[in-house]
Design a protein around this motif. Sequence first.
Motif, PDB file in Angstrom:
ATOM      1  N   THR A   1      26.056  43.143  44.141  1.00 35.55           N
ATOM      2  CA  THR A   1      24.884  42.657  44.868  1.00 35.55           C
ATOM      3  C   THR A   1      23.621  42.693  44.014  1.00 35.55           C
TER       4      THR A   1
ATOM      5  N   TRP B   1      28.129  30.364  46.037  1.00 37.90           N
ATOM      6  CA  TRP B   1      28.432  30.919  47.356  1.00 37.90           C
ATOM      7  C   TRP B   1      28.012  32.379  47.506  1.00 37.90           C
ATOM      8  N   PHE B   2      28.053  33.135  46.416  1.00 39.06           N
ATOM      9  CA  PHE B   2      27.812  34.582  46.507  1.00 39.06           C
ATOM     10  C   PHE B   2      26.326  34.896  46.593  1.00 39.06           C
TER      11      PHE B   2
ATOM     12  N   LYS C   1      24.351  34.130  49.927  1.00 39.27           N
ATOM     13  CA  LYS C   1      24.601  34.815  51.196  1.00 39.27           C
ATOM     14  C   LYS C   1      23.258  35.165  51.841  1.00 39.27           C
TER      15      LYS C   1
ATOM     16  N   PHE D   1      21.647  38.489  50.675  1.00 36.81           N
ATOM     17  CA  PHE D   1      22.135  38.884  49.355  1.00 36.81           C
ATOM     18  C   PHE D   1      21.178  39.863  48.675  1.00 36.81           C
TER      19      PHE D   1
ATOM     20  N   SER E   1      29.284  41.933  54.304  1.00 35.50           N
ATOM     21  CA  SER E   1      29.807  40.562  54.312  1.00 35.50           C
ATOM     22  C   SER E   1      28.685  39.539  54.196  1.00 35.50           C
ATOM     23  N   TYR E   2      27.456  39.935  54.546  1.00 33.18           N
ATOM     24  CA  TYR E   2      26.296  39.059  54.388  1.00 33.18           C
ATOM     25  C   TYR E   2      25.620  39.244  53.032  1.00 33.18           C
ATOM     26  N   GLY E   3      26.202  40.099  52.185  1.00 36.40           N
ATOM     27  CA  GLY E   3      25.641  40.323  50.857  1.00 36.40           C
ATOM     28  C   GLY E   3      24.677  41.476  50.768  1.00 36.40           C
TER      29      GLY E   3
ATOM     30  N   ALA F   1      20.884  38.433  59.832  1.00 34.73           N
ATOM     31  CA  ALA F   1      21.426  37.481  58.855  1.00 34.73           C
ATOM     32  C   ALA F   1      20.826  36.096  59.054  1.00 34.73           C
TER      33      ALA F   1
END
Length: 551
Positions: A214, A263-264, A267, A270, A292-294, A519
Amino acid sequence: MSPTTSDLSAYSASGHVTFLGAGPGDPGLLTLRAVEALAGADVLIAEPDVLDVVRSHARAGVSTPALTVVDDASKTAGIPAIRDAVNLVMEAARGGKRVVRAVTGDPGLDGDAGSEMLACATAGIAFEVVPGIAAAVGVPAYAGVPLRDAQGTDVRLVDARTASDRCWAEVGASDGTVVVSATLESVAGAAGELVAAGRKPDTPMTVTVAGTTTRQRTWTATLGTVAQTLKQAKVLPSPDGHQPVIAVVGERSAAAQRDQLAWFESKPLFGWNILVPRTKEQAASLSDQLRSYGAVPHEVPTIAVEPPRTPQQMERAVKGLVTGRYEWIAFTSVNAVKAVREKFEEYGLDARAFAGIKVAAVGEQTAASLVDFGVKPDLVPSGEQSAAGLLEDWPPYDPVFDPIDRVFLPRADIATETLVAGLIELGWEVDDVTAYRTVRASPPPAETREAIKGGGFDAVMFTSSSTVRNLVGIAGKPHNVTVIACIGPATAKTAEEHGLRVDVLSPEPSVHKLAEALAAFGAARRAAAVEAGEHVTRPSERRPGSRRRRT
């Protein structure tokens, strides 16, 4: 027969070594076989960069000797030499231990691991290799940079630290994709080597630091502009210039499409450091959702749970469960379930003691903790997850269908009377029992308190009014750049009374709906920055004097 379990007698006496690839940083990239090997290790020898990634899968009490390099100067001075990895591995294996040697990325691309394997083979020590995801492959995937397109192309891996002139000449003359392992301060020099060897200065290039974590950050440039790009991003010059990076060079590596493929880093939360005012046990599923949301969740308990001052009432109620005193038992919190479960275990009881008793639960986590205990709730509110919501679905007492008119309500010492009064109104007798006491938790470490007050956290999730009061009491008021997220109107009102600006309000009184709302807030904030052509920053990066780098 599985190659990982066959012929165990061949090496049981002299130990066994597993050379394990821990991947580039994301703990989720460990393979199933890696987790299995770690669970059985007696000794874990890991690179410092991946020790935290693998240690959580090792059993309690596993030995983790420090990994250091032999100091030749110490030898000549007559000082005992610091042991290196080969010596550590060999010593443990010769002692009959199961050794896991964990390296960053993949063992097959680690030259030191290759030397250690050869030493084991020479000494007759059995070993196996558990491949891992190489940084040269995993990091570009997380950066949204495919290494090949539909037409296909050659992919070359280059380590800038050891690349020879011949190597640079070969990749410079090629039109294939080049994946370069370098550091922040050396990547521009590697780009220069490629240009000098024949690559065009306008060849697309991406540079990724802290890949698959992250803290990941990626810059898009060309071979000719990468030095200026890093300078403008204020990451160079920097004392962090030694950080490893993965650079991808090539016209066919889809660098131009990174905006769509990243994509990462895109998020919604992130890299956000989010304070969750709960214990690790209470916050487990919520923290997983935030990851899961970064996001990077930090659990800080604001309350501590203690036994009741007079336990006799609780003891009588639990005995009453067994003797058939109650028709219902109602759990309004995970702590209530825990208190009853502990009392059951004290008396040698288990979930079978609930046979014939109807069980009610408020909230998904309370219900989940009952299921974990072996009890499936008969009643969970269909609407609002609260005492009021439970009362809406609770059936009135009917002397024809209900042989017993009594409800056992284990609760905290500070719980409200809403549920008790409502059940009595429905015709039920209620044994309202203090199952546990809630007290303010001890203050978190000084570093955490400073982060809260100084704006080091990007968001705080308040799940009740008491979490607001207790967090402010033990750690101070969150900085005004911190996003404040509240589970409901009552919690939001308490936050505002403490001078906090509420940014996010959950549409339902559920911690998971609160995380979803946060999120959505983060996604909207990110979209607005992209539309305005601005660099996407976290809330904590906006505070005065903050440095624009991920913590």
